[in-house]
Structure formats: C-alpha cells, structure tokens
Design a protein around this motif. Structure first.
Motif, mmCIF file in Angstrom:
data_model
loop_
_atom_site.group_PDB
_atom_site.id
_atom_site.type_symbol
_atom_site.label_atom_id
_atom_site.label_comp_id
_atom_site.label_asym_id
_atom_site.label_seq_id
_atom_site.Cartn_x
_atom_site.Cartn_y
_atom_site.Cartn_z
ATOM 1 N N VAL A 18 38.186 39.172 45.856
ATOM 2 C CA VAL A 18 37.886 39.272 44.396
ATOM 3 C C VAL A 18 38.917 40.627 44.191
ATOM 4 N N PHE A 19 39.871 40.593 43.098
ATOM 5 C CA PHE A 19 40.521 41.796 42.758
ATOM 6 C C PHE A 19 39.656 42.397 41.768
ATOM 7 N N ASP A 20 39.330 43.712 41.706
ATOM 8 C CA ASP A 20 38.731 44.363 40.502
ATOM 9 C C ASP A 20 40.028 44.972 39.681
ATOM 10 N N GLY A 21 39.499 45.670 38.644
ATOM 11 C CA GLY A 21 40.557 46.114 37.737
ATOM 12 C C GLY A 21 41.714 46.828 38.319
ATOM 13 N N ALA A 22 41.150 47.757 39.115
ATOM 14 C CA ALA A 22 42.253 48.762 39.747
ATOM 15 C C ALA A 22 43.065 47.852 40.672
ATOM 16 N N ALA A 23 42.640 46.718 41.444
ATOM 17 C CA ALA A 23 43.730 46.246 42.030
ATOM 18 C C ALA A 23 44.608 45.359 41.326
ATOM 19 N N MET A 24 44.119 44.919 40.053
ATOM 20 C CA MET A 24 45.129 44.149 39.048
ATOM 21 C C MET A 24 46.093 45.093 38.459
ATOM 22 N N VAL A 25 45.869 46.238 38.159
ATOM 23 C CA VAL A 25 46.750 47.349 38.002
ATOM 24 C C VAL A 25 47.696 47.617 38.992
ATOM 25 N N VAL A 85 39.980 42.153 31.664
ATOM 26 C CA VAL A 85 40.032 42.974 30.379
ATOM 27 C C VAL A 85 40.130 44.491 30.594
ATOM 28 N N GLU A 86 39.484 44.843 31.521
ATOM 29 C CA GLU A 86 39.713 46.302 31.814
ATOM 30 C C GLU A 86 41.130 46.697 32.401
ATOM 31 N N ALA A 87 41.626 45.978 33.230
ATOM 32 C CA ALA A 87 42.720 46.044 33.684
ATOM 33 C C ALA A 87 43.919 46.151 32.609
ATOM 34 N N ASP A 88 43.808 45.052 31.675
ATOM 35 C CA ASP A 88 44.711 45.029 30.640
ATOM 36 C C ASP A 88 44.569 46.308 29.490
ATOM 37 N N ARG A 89 43.512 46.727 29.459
ATOM 38 C CA ARG A 89 43.171 47.947 28.814
ATOM 39 C C ARG A 89 44.115 49.155 29.414
ATOM 40 N N ALA A 90 44.113 49.397 30.628
ATOM 41 C CA ALA A 90 44.567 50.463 31.353
ATOM 42 C C ALA A 90 45.977 50.235 31.428
ATOM 43 N N ARG A 91 46.662 48.866 31.431
ATOM 44 C CA ARG A 91 48.012 48.660 31.476
ATOM 45 C C ARG A 91 48.206 47.230 30.919
ATOM 46 N N PRO A 92 48.519 47.541 29.641
ATOM 47 C CA PRO A 92 48.647 46.519 28.659
ATOM 48 C C PRO A 92 49.777 45.474 29.209
ATOM 49 N N GLY A 93 49.440 44.328 29.223
ATOM 50 C CA GLY A 93 50.121 42.864 29.681
ATOM 51 C C GLY A 93 49.593 42.412 31.178
ATOM 52 N N THR A 94 48.702 43.114 31.710
ATOM 53 C CA THR A 94 48.181 43.077 32.953
ATOM 54 C C THR A 94 47.534 41.634 32.960
ATOM 55 N N ALA A 95 46.724 41.711 32.030
ATOM 56 C CA ALA A 95 45.701 40.177 32.005
ATOM 57 C C ALA A 95 46.839 38.919 31.831
ATOM 58 N N GLU A 96 47.799 39.003 31.071
ATOM 59 C CA GLU A 96 48.609 37.680 31.084
ATOM 60 C C GLU A 96 49.159 37.454 32.373
#
Length: 126
Positions: free
Chosen positions: A8-15, A47-58
C-alpha cells in the motif's frame, strides 16, 4: 512456490514516485509486470498526495498495476475514528482481509510517521 506481495502506497510514497524515487518506480513496475505483486493506492492518500504535488492523483490512478482503493462503509467507519484520513485509510488498507490474509506492507518515504502503528513498513526514503 507462489509468492504474493501486497503493498500500500501512502501519500508520501505517491509523491516520491512522481519525483522519480527509484524504489517507488520499481514497485510500480513490479506490480504491472509480475504476477503476485499488488500495489494499492488508498483514495484518501491519493487526495493527500495530490494536495502536496498537484497532478499526482491522476498520474497514480492511470498507472497500470495500481489498484485504487475506494472508501467503502468499513473503511469510512475506520477512518472516522482517526484524526487524519489519509494515514487512517492507508493503515486500514494494510490490515489483513480475506483477499490479503497477511495484510499488506505500507510503502512510504517518511517511515518515522508510521512508528507505533500496527503496520509493516517499507522505507522508500533515499
């Protein structure tokens, strides 16, 4: 031997993945190319990752091999008991389920954030 690995990736891993983290990239590749490797992105962490780095969610949601975990009723109830949604959804996703009897490992670039939590952690920090 049938090895199965759930991560499971957390938000920091996604960023981190979006910033070129080689370990995160390897996990994404393995989830796409190797049978038995499963990579999850909890919606709240997305959602958290996208807030930290826009475009991450997509970007993460479009990756083959990444399974986005929606917020169903059991997840909503687990998240509601916590102060922050993204870590709560990630922790909930890492718990054992019928599909993941041994649970999942949380991949993160900030392992110190998971100290004291009942999850196994894979440190992606450089």
């Amino acid at each position: 031997m049938n090895d199965v690995l759930h991560i499971v990736f957390d938000g920091a891993a996604m960023v981190a993945a979006g910033q070129g983290n080689i370990l995160a990239s390897r996990l994404i590749h393995r989830a796409h190319a190797e049978p038995g490797w499963f990579l999850y992105a909890p919606a709240c962490a997305l959602v958290e990752a996208d807030r930290a780095r826009p475009g991450t969610a997509e970007h993460v949601a479009a990756l083959p091999g990444v399974i986005v975990l929606d917020m169903d009723l059991p997840t909503a109830l687990a998240v509601a008991r916590e102060d922050t949604w993204a870590p709560a959804h990630t922790e909930h996703a890492a718990q054992p389920t019928p599909e993941r009897p041994d649970g999942a490992v949380v991949a993160t670039a900030v392992p110190q954030e998971w100290k004291g939590k009942a999850v196994r952690v894979l440190d992606l920090s450089p």
